[in-house]
Design a protein around this motif. Structure first.
Motif, mmCIF file in Angstrom:
data_model
loop_
_atom_site.group_PDB
_atom_site.id
_atom_site.type_symbol
_atom_site.label_atom_id
_atom_site.label_comp_id
_atom_site.label_asym_id
_atom_site.label_seq_id
_atom_site.Cartn_x
_atom_site.Cartn_y
_atom_site.Cartn_z
ATOM 1 N N THR A 154 11.279 -22.722 -2.487
ATOM 2 C CA THR A 154 11.950 -23.969 -2.855
ATOM 3 C C THR A 154 12.835 -23.768 -4.078
ATOM 4 O O THR A 154 14.003 -24.174 -4.101
ATOM 5 N N ILE A 155 12.290 -23.128 -5.101
ATOM 6 C CA ILE A 155 13.071 -22.898 -6.327
ATOM 7 C C ILE A 155 14.193 -21.907 -6.064
ATOM 8 O O ILE A 155 15.312 -22.055 -6.590
ATOM 9 N N ASP A 156 13.938 -20.898 -5.236
ATOM 10 C CA ASP A 156 15.019 -19.968 -4.873
ATOM 11 C C ASP A 156 16.211 -20.729 -4.296
ATOM 12 O O ASP A 156 17.371 -20.476 -4.648
ATOM 13 N N GLY A 157 15.922 -21.666 -3.391
ATOM 14 C CA GLY A 157 16.994 -22.427 -2.768
ATOM 15 C C GLY A 157 17.749 -23.277 -3.763
ATOM 16 O O GLY A 157 18.985 -23.386 -3.705
ATOM 17 N N MET A 158 17.040 -23.875 -4.699
ATOM 18 C CA MET A 158 17.681 -24.719 -5.703
ATOM 19 C C MET A 158 18.492 -23.897 -6.695
ATOM 20 O O MET A 158 19.551 -24.329 -7.164
ATOM 21 N N ALA A 159 18.003 -22.696 -6.990
ATOM 22 C CA ALA A 159 18.667 -21.844 -7.974
ATOM 23 C C ALA A 159 19.781 -20.994 -7.375
ATOM 24 O O ALA A 159 20.619 -20.447 -8.109
ATOM 25 N N GLY A 160 19.774 -20.837 -6.055
ATOM 26 C CA GLY A 160 20.758 -19.966 -5.426
ATOM 27 C C GLY A 160 20.525 -18.506 -5.742
ATOM 28 O O GLY A 160 21.468 -17.705 -5.800
ATOM 29 N N ALA A 161 19.262 -18.139 -5.966
ATOM 30 C CA ALA A 161 18.911 -16.760 -6.325
ATOM 31 C C ALA A 161 17.437 -16.534 -6.014
ATOM 32 O O ALA A 161 16.665 -17.483 -5.858
ATOM 33 N N ARG A 162 17.039 -15.263 -5.915
ATOM 34 C CA ARG A 162 15.621 -14.925 -5.865
ATOM 35 C C ARG A 162 15.104 -14.955 -7.291
ATOM 36 O O ARG A 162 15.648 -14.267 -8.165
ATOM 37 N N VAL A 163 14.075 -15.742 -7.518
ATOM 38 C CA VAL A 163 13.544 -15.912 -8.870
ATOM 39 C C VAL A 163 12.101 -15.413 -8.908
ATOM 40 O O VAL A 163 11.275 -15.794 -8.066
ATOM 41 N N PHE A 164 11.817 -14.567 -9.883
ATOM 42 C CA PHE A 164 10.498 -13.946 -10.016
ATOM 43 C C PHE A 164 9.884 -14.402 -11.337
ATOM 44 O O PHE A 164 10.386 -14.082 -12.411
ATOM 45 N N PHE A 165 8.785 -15.140 -11.237
ATOM 46 C CA PHE A 165 8.173 -15.754 -12.408
ATOM 47 C C PHE A 165 7.034 -14.884 -12.944
ATOM 48 O O PHE A 165 6.004 -14.724 -12.277
ATOM 49 N N LYS A 166 7.210 -14.356 -14.136
ATOM 50 C CA LYS A 166 6.178 -13.583 -14.827
ATOM 51 C C LYS A 166 5.270 -14.569 -15.554
ATOM 52 O O LYS A 166 5.661 -15.196 -16.537
ATOM 53 N N CYS A 167 4.037 -14.711 -15.061
ATOM 54 C CA CYS A 167 3.183 -15.848 -15.437
ATOM 55 C C CYS A 167 2.352 -15.584 -16.696
ATOM 56 O O CYS A 167 1.128 -15.403 -16.636
ATOM 57 N N GLU A 168 3.021 -15.631 -17.843
ATOM 58 C CA GLU A 168 2.306 -15.493 -19.111
ATOM 59 C C GLU A 168 1.531 -16.754 -19.470
ATOM 60 O O GLU A 168 0.735 -16.748 -20.413
ATOM 61 N N ASN A 169 1.731 -17.839 -18.711
ATOM 62 C CA ASN A 169 0.860 -19.002 -18.836
ATOM 63 C C ASN A 169 -0.568 -18.669 -18.417
ATOM 64 O O ASN A 169 -1.499 -19.403 -18.766
ATOM 65 N N LEU A 170 -0.736 -17.556 -17.695
ATOM 66 C CA LEU A 170 -2.063 -17.105 -17.272
ATOM 67 C C LEU A 170 -2.611 -15.995 -18.163
ATOM 68 O O LEU A 170 -3.647 -15.395 -17.853
ATOM 69 N N GLN A 171 -1.919 -15.735 -19.261
ATOM 70 C CA GLN A 171 -2.384 -14.733 -20.234
ATOM 71 C C GLN A 171 -3.570 -15.292 -21.021
ATOM 72 O O GLN A 171 -3.782 -16.515 -21.064
ATOM 73 N N ARG A 172 -4.345 -14.445 -21.637
ATOM 74 C CA ARG A 172 -5.426 -14.902 -22.508
ATOM 75 C C ARG A 172 -4.838 -15.791 -23.604
ATOM 76 O O ARG A 172 -3.776 -15.514 -24.147
ATOM 77 N N GLY A 173 -5.523 -16.864 -23.914
ATOM 78 C CA GLY A 173 -4.999 -17.810 -24.885
ATOM 79 C C GLY A 173 -3.929 -18.718 -24.306
ATOM 80 O O GLY A 173 -3.392 -19.575 -25.006
ATOM 81 N N GLY A 174 -3.579 -18.515 -23.040
ATOM 82 C CA GLY A 174 -2.628 -19.388 -22.376
ATOM 83 C C GLY A 174 -1.175 -19.127 -22.671
ATOM 84 O O GLY A 174 -0.318 -19.947 -22.336
ATOM 85 N N ALA A 175 -0.852 -17.974 -23.273
ATOM 86 C CA ALA A 175 0.551 -17.710 -23.599
ATOM 87 C C ALA A 175 0.763 -16.232 -23.914
ATOM 88 O O ALA A 175 -0.175 -15.505 -24.275
ATOM 89 N N PHE A 176 2.036 -15.810 -23.829
ATOM 90 C CA PHE A 176 2.425 -14.437 -24.147
ATOM 91 C C PHE A 176 2.045 -14.034 -25.560
ATOM 92 O O PHE A 176 1.925 -12.844 -25.873
ATOM 93 N N LYS A 177 1.855 -15.005 -26.438
ATOM 94 C CA LYS A 177 1.631 -14.718 -27.856
ATOM 95 C C LYS A 177 0.435 -13.805 -28.102
ATOM 96 O O LYS A 177 0.378 -13.102 -29.115
ATOM 97 N N PHE A 178 -0.523 -13.800 -27.173
ATOM 98 C CA PHE A 178 -1.698 -12.947 -27.370
ATOM 99 C C PHE A 178 -1.297 -11.480 -27.439
ATOM 100 O O PHE A 178 -1.913 -10.691 -28.160
#
Length: 313
Positions: free
Chosen positions: A31-55
Motif C-alpha cells: 500500500t505504501i509502495d503504491g502511494m510513494a511510487g517506490a519500493r520502500v524498505f522500513f528498518k524497524c528501530e521502533n522494535l529496538q531495545r528501549g523502543g528506539a535506535f538510541k539504544f
C-alpha cells in the motif's frame, strides 16, 4: 576515535553492541509502495531495545568507557529516547545514570527512564535550561557526560542501524532518517556513503528546520524551543554533526505537522506497527515524494508514544 567517526568506528560499534542490541527487521507495505511510487524498505528501530535506535549509540558509548570512568556513572540531557537508552545501557554495565529531562517530555518516556533505574532531574523545556541543569548534575555527581548526539561513540553506535540495513537490502537509491541533533543522520550518512551508492536524506518538521537552514546558510542556526508534535526532533545540530552532514552531502527536506500525523496513522493502520511522530516524519517525506528513487530505505527511529495523548484520537 577521530573527531569525525568513520565506517571502521561503526563496525567496531556493531561488534561492541552485538551482545545487547537487536538486529531489527526490515518490513515493507505494498500500500505504501503504491502511494510513494517506490519500493520502500522500513528498518524497524521502533522494535529496538528501549523502543528506539538510541539504544545503539548509548550502549556503544557506555561500553566503550574505561572502568575507572564508568564507575563514576553517566549523565545526559534528553527529551526521552536517549534518556531511556542511557539508563538501560547503564543498567547493563551496572553503573548509575542521571538523566536531565525537560518538563514537557512525554510521560511514557520518563516512566521508561525510571523503569530502567535511571534518576530523572527535571528542567525547563529550553536548550539553555538543559545545559545549565546537566552542568549542575555533573558537578554534583562526577558522572561522565554521554551527550545525545555530540559524541563520536554515540554517532558510531547510531550508524550501526544503517550498517545492518545495507546488509539486509541491496541497491537502495536513498536512505531516509529523521534529524534532530543529528546523531542518527550522521551515523546513517557515514555508513551509507561508505557501503553503497545511495544518497542520505534527512527529514525535519517544518517547525524545527534548523538543519535545513544551517546547511543552506553554511553555519549552525539553532531552533529556539520549536513547537512540533515530533518531540524527539526538537534539538539542534552541534558542530560535530553539522560537519558530518556537510562532508557527506546530506540532503534535508521538511514536512508539516499534518502530514506527520497522517503518516503515523497510516503506518499504524496498514503495517500494524507502532511508531512515534519523530519516526513518522520520514514516512511523510516518502509519501509526499520528496525523496527521489525507485528503492528507498527508511529508518523508523522509534515507537515510544504516549498512548493517553494520541494526535488522531
Amino acid at each position: 576515535m577521530s573527531a569525525l567517526p568513520s565506517i571502521e568506528d561503526i563496525r567496531r560499534a556493531a561488534a561492541r553492541v552485538a551482545p545487547h542490541a537487536h538486529v531489527t527487521p526490515v518490513l515493507t507495505s505494498r500500500t505504501i509502495d503504491g502511494m510513494a511510487g517506490a519500493r520502500v524498505f522500513f528498518k524497524c528501530e521502533n522494535l529496538q531495545r528501549g523502543g528506539a535506535f538510541k539504544f545503539r549509540g548509548a550502549c556503544n558509548a557506555v561500553l566503550a568507557l574505561p572502568d575507572e570512568e564508568a564507575r563514576r556513572g553517566v549523565a545526559t540531557h534528553s527529551s526521552g529516547n536517549h534518556a531511556a537508552a542511557l539508563a538501560l545501557a547503564a543498567r547493563i554495565r551496572g553503573i548509575p545514570a542521571h538523566i536531565v529531562m525537560p518538563s514537557n517530555a512525554p510521560a511514557v518516556k520518563r516512566a521508561a527512564v525510571e523503569g530502567y533505574g535511571g534518576r530523572v532531574v527535571a528542567c525547563a523545556p529550553t536548550l539553555r535550561s538543559r545545559e545549565e541543569t546537566i552542568a549542575g548534575v555533573l558537578a554534583e555527581t562526577g558522572a561522565i557526560l554521554v551527550h545525545p548526539y555530540d559524541d563520536a561513540h554515540v554517532i558510531a553506535g547510531q550508524g550501526t542501524a544503517a550498517l545492518e540495513l545495507a546488509s539486509q537490502v541491496e541497491d537502495l537509491d536513498a536512505v531516509v532518517a529523521p534529524v534532530s541533533g543529528g546523531g542518527l543522520i550522521s551515523g546513517t550518512a557515514i555508513a551509507t556513503s561508505a557501503l553503497s551508492r545511495a544518497r542520505t536524506v534527512g527529514v525535519e518538521p517544518e517547525a524545527a528546520d534548523d538543519a535545513a537552514r544551517s546547511l543552506r546558510e553554511g553555519k549552525i542556526l539553532p531552533s529556539n524551543d520549536p513547537k512540533t508534535i515530533a518531540d524527539g526532533l526538537r534539538a539542534s545540530l552541534c558542530e560535530l554533526t553539522f560537519a558530518v552532514l556537510r562532508e557527506r552531502g546530506v540532503e534535508i527536506v521538511t514536512v508539516s505537522e499534518e502530514d506527520t500525523v497522517k503518516a503515523m496513522r497510516l503506518v499504524w493502520e496498514r503495517m500494524k506497527i507502532l511508531i512515534e511522530p519523530s519516526a513518522a516524519v520520514s514516512v511523510a517525506a516518502v509519501l509526499l515524494r520528496k525523496v527521489q528513487g525507485a528503492r528507498i530505505g527508511v529508518i523508523l527511529s522509534g515507537g515510544n508514544v504516549d498512548l493517553s495523548a494520541l494526535p488522531f484520537a
